[in-house]
Write a protein that holds these residues in place. Structure first.
Motif, PDB file in Angstrom:
ATOM      1  N   MET A   1       0.840  -1.180   0.000  1.00 11.19           N
ATOM      2  CA  MET A   1       0.000   0.000   0.000  1.00 11.19           C
ATOM      3  C   MET A   1       0.886   1.245   0.000  1.00 11.19           C
ATOM      4  O   MET A   1       1.837   1.340   0.757  1.00 11.19           O
ATOM      5  N   ALA A   2       0.533   2.192  -0.823  1.00 17.10           N
ATOM      6  CA  ALA A   2       1.269   3.446  -0.908  1.00 17.10           C
ATOM      7  C   ALA A   2       0.390   4.577  -0.375  1.00 17.10           C
ATOM      8  O   ALA A   2      -0.829   4.458  -0.318  1.00 17.10           O
ATOM      9  N   ASP A   3       1.047   5.649   0.022  1.00 19.68           N
ATOM     10  CA  ASP A   3       0.308   6.809   0.519  1.00 19.68           C
ATOM     11  C   ASP A   3      -0.369   7.559  -0.625  1.00 19.68           C
ATOM     12  O   ASP A   3       0.125   7.595  -1.748  1.00 19.68           O
ATOM     13  N   ILE A   4      -1.493   8.173  -0.332  1.00 14.71           N
ATOM     14  CA  ILE A   4      -2.188   9.026  -1.292  1.00 14.71           C
ATOM     15  C   ILE A   4      -1.578  10.412  -1.201  1.00 14.71           C
ATOM     16  O   ILE A   4      -1.475  10.980  -0.110  1.00 14.71           O
ATOM     17  N   SER A   5      -1.160  10.953  -2.328  1.00 18.50           N
ATOM     18  CA  SER A   5      -0.497  12.256  -2.339  1.00 18.50           C
ATOM     19  C   SER A   5      -1.509  13.397  -2.267  1.00 18.50           C
ATOM     20  O   SER A   5      -2.697  13.213  -2.551  1.00 18.50           O
ATOM     21  N   ALA A   6      -1.017  14.571  -1.915  1.00 18.07           N
ATOM     22  CA  ALA A   6      -1.867  15.769  -1.857  1.00 18.07           C
ATOM     23  C   ALA A   6      -2.432  16.099  -3.238  1.00 18.07           C
ATOM     24  O   ALA A   6      -3.521  16.654  -3.346  1.00 18.07           O
ATOM     25  N   ALA A   7      -1.727  15.736  -4.295  1.00 21.01           N
ATOM     26  CA  ALA A   7      -2.215  15.978  -5.657  1.00 21.01           C
ATOM     27  C   ALA A   7      -3.310  14.992  -6.045  1.00 21.01           C
ATOM     28  O   ALA A   7      -4.212  15.320  -6.823  1.00 21.01           O
ATOM     29  N   GLU A   8      -3.263  13.773  -5.515  1.00 24.79           N
ATOM     30  CA  GLU A   8      -4.261  12.754  -5.842  1.00 24.79           C
ATOM     31  C   GLU A   8      -5.581  12.968  -5.104  1.00 24.79           C
ATOM     32  O   GLU A   8      -6.645  12.626  -5.619  1.00 24.79           O
ATOM     33  N   ALA A   9      -5.517  13.492  -3.886  1.00 23.29           N
ATOM     34  CA  ALA A   9      -6.702  13.606  -3.029  1.00 23.29           C
ATOM     35  C   ALA A   9      -7.866  14.347  -3.690  1.00 23.29           C
ATOM     36  O   ALA A   9      -8.994  13.839  -3.669  1.00 23.29           O
ATOM     37  N   PRO A  10      -7.664  15.520  -4.300  1.00 21.71           N
ATOM     38  CA  PRO A  10      -8.799  16.208  -4.929  1.00 21.71           C
ATOM     39  C   PRO A  10      -9.389  15.432  -6.110  1.00 21.71           C
ATOM     40  O   PRO A  10     -10.606  15.423  -6.316  1.00 21.71           O
ATOM     41  N   ARG A  11      -8.541  14.755  -6.866  1.00 19.02           N
ATOM     42  CA  ARG A  11      -9.022  13.951  -7.993  1.00 19.02           C
ATOM     43  C   ARG A  11      -9.846  12.774  -7.495  1.00 19.02           C
ATOM     44  O   ARG A  11     -10.909  12.463  -8.048  1.00 19.02           O
ATOM     45  N   LEU A  12      -9.361  12.121  -6.447  1.00 15.92           N
ATOM     46  CA  LEU A  12     -10.085  11.004  -5.863  1.00 15.92           C
ATOM     47  C   LEU A  12     -11.408  11.475  -5.263  1.00 15.92           C
ATOM     48  O   LEU A  12     -12.446  10.841  -5.437  1.00 15.92           O
ATOM     49  N   GLN A  13     -11.371  12.615  -4.584  1.00 17.96           N
ATOM     50  CA  GLN A  13     -12.584  13.183  -3.991  1.00 17.96           C
ATOM     51  C   GLN A  13     -13.631  13.458  -5.066  1.00 17.96           C
ATOM     52  O   GLN A  13     -14.810  13.113  -4.908  1.00 17.96           O
ATOM     53  N   LYS A  14     -13.223  14.054  -6.165  1.00 19.54           N
ATOM     54  CA  LYS A  14     -14.149  14.364  -7.259  1.00 19.54           C
ATOM     55  C   LYS A  14     -14.767  13.087  -7.824  1.00 19.54           C
ATOM     56  O   LYS A  14     -15.974  13.014  -8.058  1.00 19.54           O
ATOM     57  N   ALA A  15     -13.940  12.052  -8.020  1.00 18.33           N
ATOM     58  CA  ALA A  15     -14.442  10.788  -8.556  1.00 18.33           C
ATOM     59  C   ALA A  15     -15.414  10.121  -7.581  1.00 18.33           C
ATOM     60  O   ALA A  15     -16.465   9.621  -7.989  1.00 18.33           O
ATOM     61  N   LEU A  16     -15.090  10.120  -6.292  1.00 17.79           N
ATOM     62  CA  LEU A  16     -15.959   9.496  -5.303  1.00 17.79           C
ATOM     63  C   LEU A  16     -17.274  10.253  -5.151  1.00 17.79           C
ATOM     64  O   LEU A  16     -18.332   9.637  -4.992  1.00 17.79           O
ATOM     65  N   ARG A  17     -17.220  11.577  -5.212  1.00 15.02           N
ATOM     66  CA  ARG A  17     -18.457  12.365  -5.153  1.00 15.02           C
ATOM     67  C   ARG A  17     -19.383  11.988  -6.298  1.00 15.02           C
ATOM     68  O   ARG A  17     -20.589  11.823  -6.123  1.00 15.02           O
ATOM     69  N   ARG A  18     -18.808  11.847  -7.491  1.00 14.83           N
ATOM     70  CA  ARG A  18     -19.593  11.494  -8.675  1.00 14.83           C
ATOM     71  C   ARG A  18     -20.120  10.064  -8.565  1.00 14.83           C
ATOM     72  O   ARG A  18     -21.307   9.816  -8.764  1.00 14.83           O
ATOM     73  N   LEU A  19     -19.253   9.122  -8.221  1.00  8.72           N
ATOM     74  CA  LEU A  19     -19.647   7.712  -8.151  1.00  8.72           C
ATOM     75  C   LEU A  19     -20.665   7.424  -7.051  1.00  8.72           C
ATOM     76  O   LEU A  19     -21.580   6.621  -7.237  1.00  8.72           O
ATOM     77  N   LEU A  20     -20.513   8.080  -5.907  1.00  8.21           N
ATOM     78  CA  LEU A  20     -21.382   7.809  -4.769  1.00  8.21           C
ATOM     79  C   LEU A  20     -22.530   8.803  -4.641  1.00  8.21           C
ATOM     80  O   LEU A  20     -23.378   8.652  -3.759  1.00  8.21           O
ATOM     81  N   GLY A  21     -22.549   9.813  -5.504  1.00  5.23           N
ATOM     82  CA  GLY A  21     -23.650  10.772  -5.504  1.00  5.23           C
ATOM     83  C   GLY A  21     -23.733  11.617  -4.253  1.00  5.23           C
ATOM     84  O   GLY A  21     -24.824  11.939  -3.802  1.00  5.23           O
ATOM     85  N   SER A  22     -22.576  11.970  -3.696  1.00  3.47           N
ATOM     86  CA  SER A  22     -22.560  12.749  -2.457  1.00  3.47           C
ATOM     87  C   SER A  22     -21.622  13.951  -2.594  1.00  3.47           C
ATOM     88  O   SER A  22     -20.415  13.815  -2.426  1.00  3.47           O
ATOM     89  N   PRO A  23     -22.183  15.139  -2.873  1.00  7.05           N
ATOM     90  CA  PRO A  23     -21.338  16.329  -3.015  1.00  7.05           C
ATOM     91  C   PRO A  23     -20.680  16.759  -1.701  1.00  7.05           C
ATOM     92  O   PRO A  23     -19.752  17.551  -1.709  1.00  7.05           O
ATOM     93  N   GLU A  24     -21.133  16.214  -0.568  1.00  4.59           N
ATOM     94  CA  GLU A  24     -20.558  16.570   0.727  1.00  4.59           C
ATOM     95  C   GLU A  24     -19.423  15.636   1.135  1.00  4.59           C
ATOM     96  O   GLU A  24     -18.838  15.792   2.206  1.00  4.59           O
ATOM     97  N   LEU A  25     -19.090  14.650   0.303  1.00  9.29           N
ATOM     98  CA  LEU A  25     -18.009  13.722   0.601  1.00  9.29           C
ATOM     99  C   LEU A  25     -16.671  14.434   0.494  1.00  9.29           C
ATOM    100  O   LEU A  25     -16.435  15.192  -0.444  1.00  9.29           O
ATOM    101  N   THR A  26     -15.783  14.194   1.461  1.00 13.00           N
ATOM    102  CA  THR A  26     -14.435  14.754   1.409  1.00 13.00           C
ATOM    103  C   THR A  26     -13.406  13.662   1.667  1.00 13.00           C
ATOM    104  O   THR A  26     -13.657  12.711   2.404  1.00 13.00           O
ATOM    105  N   VAL A  27     -12.260  13.786   1.029  1.00 15.24           N
ATOM    106  CA  VAL A  27     -11.109  12.920   1.271  1.00 15.24           C
ATOM    107  C   VAL A  27     -10.161  13.730   2.140  1.00 15.24           C
ATOM    108  O   VAL A  27      -9.701  14.794   1.736  1.00 15.24           O
ATOM    109  N   GLN A  28      -9.894  13.221   3.336  1.00 13.74           N
ATOM    110  CA  GLN A  28      -9.094  13.952   4.313  1.00 13.74           C
ATOM    111  C   GLN A  28      -7.742  13.274   4.492  1.00 13.74           C
ATOM    112  O   GLN A  28      -7.667  12.144   4.990  1.00 13.74           O
ATOM    113  N   LEU A  29      -6.689  13.978   4.083  1.00 12.76           N
ATOM    114  CA  LEU A  29      -5.342  13.444   4.262  1.00 12.76           C
ATOM    115  C   LEU A  29      -4.973  13.492   5.743  1.00 12.76           C
ATOM    116  O   LEU A  29      -5.407  14.391   6.469  1.00 12.76           O
TER     117      LEU A  29
END
Length: 74
Positions: A1-29
């Motif tokens: 397992m590798a760490d999630i970078s600060a550059a990846e977090a916003p991209r992952l957050q955007k994808a998860l918001r879209r996939l899970l239908g939750s605009p209030e979802l946040t990825v917290q480093l």
């Protein structure tokens, strides 16, 4: 397992918001290296996310916890 970078977090957050239908979802480093990256909805932590890299391919695994007390009555 590798760490999630600060550059990846916003991209992952955007994808998860879209996939899970939750605009209030946040990825917290985490505040320190080696700690879990958390997923929260409306400020409430609901799980963790892990990054895996195998043969140059990156994937993310989510471990989400739902407490029985949070379920609606039967």
């Amino acid at each position: 397992m590798a760490d999630i970078s600060a550059a990846e977090a916003p991209r992952l957050q955007k994808a998860l918001r879209r996939l899970l239908g939750s605009p209030e979802l946040t990825v917290q480093l985490p505040p320190r290296k080696g700690m879990s990256v958390e997923i929260a909805v409306a400020g409430e932590v609901v799980g963790t996310v892990y990054r895996d890299e195998d043969e140059g391919e990156v994937s993310y695994a989510i471990n989400m916890t739902v407490l029985e007390e949070d379920l609606p009555p039967a």
